[in-house]
Design a protein around this motif. Structure first.
Motif, mmCIF file in Angstrom:
data_model
loop_
_atom_site.group_PDB
_atom_site.id
_atom_site.type_symbol
_atom_site.label_atom_id
_atom_site.label_comp_id
_atom_site.label_asym_id
_atom_site.label_seq_id
_atom_site.Cartn_x
_atom_site.Cartn_y
_atom_site.Cartn_z
ATOM 1 N N SER A 1 37.731 38.341 38.989
ATOM 2 C CA SER A 1 39.413 38.809 39.041
ATOM 3 C C SER A 1 39.343 40.238 38.868
ATOM 4 C CB SER A 1 39.974 37.986 38.031
ATOM 5 O OG SER A 1 41.187 38.249 37.907
ATOM 6 N N PHE B 1 45.793 40.630 37.543
ATOM 7 C CA PHE B 1 44.937 39.660 38.048
ATOM 8 C C PHE B 1 45.634 38.946 39.142
ATOM 9 C CE2 PHE B 1 43.394 40.075 33.771
ATOM 10 C CZ PHE B 1 42.114 39.670 33.962
ATOM 11 N N PRO C 1 46.102 35.280 40.063
ATOM 12 C CA PRO C 1 45.758 34.001 39.670
ATOM 13 C C PRO C 1 45.740 32.984 40.876
ATOM 14 C CG PRO C 1 48.041 34.606 39.044
ATOM 15 C CD PRO C 1 47.248 36.026 39.554
ATOM 16 N N ILE D 1 42.233 33.358 42.315
ATOM 17 C CA ILE D 1 41.171 33.305 41.665
ATOM 18 C C ILE D 1 40.993 32.018 40.534
ATOM 19 C CG2 ILE D 1 40.027 34.709 39.807
ATOM 20 C CD1 ILE D 1 39.475 35.783 42.233
ATOM 21 N N LEU E 1 37.523 36.217 48.058
ATOM 22 C CA LEU E 1 37.494 37.393 47.384
ATOM 23 C C LEU E 1 36.708 38.787 48.051
ATOM 24 C CD1 LEU E 1 37.496 39.404 44.613
ATOM 25 C CD2 LEU E 1 35.152 38.077 44.225
#
Length: 451
Positions: free
Chosen positions: A367, A375, A377, A380, A412
């Motif tokens: 993250s 972040f 969210p 992740i 990611l």
């Protein structure tokens, strides 16, 4: 600094041979300890009724019973008194039984005075702990009941030299527990050496563990000390002990039994004073049953058991773990550590974490690598395996939960590559990993820049 020995209660020495009692008394008196001798269990019980000793040395074979009875009685009534047993080589199994009953350590006959002095010094350190001594269990985070019990168990086993075998799933922190045992015991100021038995090629294991003389094998251009010698006086942590080849299991068993090693290519024996802590995520008894692990070695290693709980059994510890991990990996000089967006902690507690604390740490690291300041969210923390509770907030419409952790990692990597404009060197720097590691991950996950 060692306490004033003259202020300690006398040491109790129990042996049916007057010469042994006299020899032990002379040695202990030379170290500044007063000594009370006893020649039977009944006489030892009488002495215990008069005063509580600072430490006790007892033979296993006594005229009116086994010294293990005395170990159990002292362990139950005076748990603060360290007890060491004296045994013949032929009764080594009795020494293991005595340590399981609560003995601090054992010493084989014929008695080596240097070994005796080290043992007594460690026992005295346990009798008079330093007021500045730190609690090694503080490194184990979490206030859940299971973690409180674990810390209590570690403090208890730290008062012994008995071998400890730590079990638990991968990522639960077995090495962290081993370091806590070492830091909480009388060897805390001596070396702690960790070795992963599955990470060393079979052909190098013997020289890595036991050392080797120059010319002992092809390529041995200089003398190698070995990890046992590096840990002498302290603790040797053998992680993933289940991966040890059968031939090395034989050699390890001998080293534990004899408390000495012989370097490869040498004719000399090196005496050892090492506490052995082992760990594995595998079931050693099952390995014994299928013939891949020696029963006698399992018996020697598994004197004291310690089990590391999986993260799913202590989900209430997640907030404390998250705070500590973010403090360690994400704090910037002069600035506060990053924090999770509102509601993310509750969403994390819905997840079973098959990878345990290590997986939680990897989630937070990915993250932070994805976006340094905030972040994301949706991608992740839309974690797989999280069964939605009745009152759980609905998943964000802007993103679809990844089908697996590999999918989450692929998402990611694509975003990092996009952020780096397709430059893999820059992407590796953003992820704080090597280019080779990035290439391997891209290949494994079949991620392309134009995906």
């Amino acid at each position: 600094m060692m306490a004033d020995l003259s202020t300690l209660p006398p040491a109790l020495v129990v042996d049916d041979e007057p010469n042994i009692v006299e020899l032990l008394a002379i040695t202990l008196q030379g170290m500044g300890l007063a000594v009370i001798g006893a020649h039977s269990i009944a006489e030892a019980y009488a002495r215990l009724g008069e005063a509580t000793p600072s430490l006790c040395l007892t033979d296993l074979r006594l005229p009116d019973g086994s010294g293990i009875e005395l170990v159990r009685r002292l362990h139950a009534s005076h748990p603060q008194v360290p007890v060491a047993v004296i045994t013949a080589y032929s009764s080594a199994d009795g020494a293991v039984e005595a340590m399981q009953a609560g003995a601090f350590d054992y010493m084989a006959k014929p008695i080596e005075l240097a070994r005796l002095r080290r043992l007594v010094a460690q026992a005295v350190a346990l009798s008079c702990p330093s007021p500045t001594e730190t609690d090694g269990t503080r490194r184990l985070l979490g206030d859940s009941p299971v973690m409180q019990r674990l810390r209590e168990d570690i403090r208890r086993v730290a008062r012994s030299n008995a071998p400890v075998h730590i079990t638990g799933e991968s990522g639960t922190g077995k090495e962290l527990a081993a370091r806590a045992i070492h830091a909480s015991g009388p060897r805390h100021d001596k070396p702690f050496v960790a070795v992963n038995c599955g990470a060393i090629p079979d052909g190098l294991l013997e020289s890595e563990l036991f050392g080797a003389e120059k010319g002992a094998y092809s390529g041995a251009v200089q003398r190698r000390e070995g990890l046992f010698v590096a840990a002498n006086g302290g603790t040797l942590f053998l992680d993933e002990i289940g991966d040890l080849p059968m031939m090395m299991q034989v050699k390890l068993l001998r080293a534990i039994q004899e408390r000495s090693i012989r370097p490869l290519g040498s004719s000399r024996e090196i005496a050892l004073d090492v506490r052995i802590i082992s760990a594995t995520h595998r079931d050693l008894q099952e390995m014994v049953n299928d013939g891949s692990f020696r029963q006698d070695l399992r018996y020697r290693l598994d004197v004291v058991k310690l089990h590391m709980p999986p993260l799913r059994e202590r989900l209430e510890d997640i907030p404390q773990l998250v705070e500590a991990i973010l403090q360690r990996i994400g704090a910037t000089p002069g600035g506060p550590p990053p924090r999770l967006p509102a509601g993310m902690l509750e969403r994390l507690r819905l997840y079973t974490f098959p990878g345990n604390v290590r997986e939680l740490e990897n989630l937070l690291e990915r993250s932070l690598a994805l976006q340094h300041e905030t972040f994301l969210p949706e991608e992740i923390f839309a974690v797989p395996g999280a069964a939605p509770a009745d009152n759980a907030a609905p998943a964000p419409a802007s993103g679809v939960a990844p089908a697996s952790m590999d999918t989450a990692e692929a998402v990611l990597l694509r975003k990092i590559l996009e952020q780096a404009g397709g430059d893999r060197h820059q992407a590796a720097r953003l992820l704080d990993i090597s280019l080779q590691s990035l290439e391997m991950r891209l290949h494994r996950l079949q991620v392309k820049e134009d995906a």
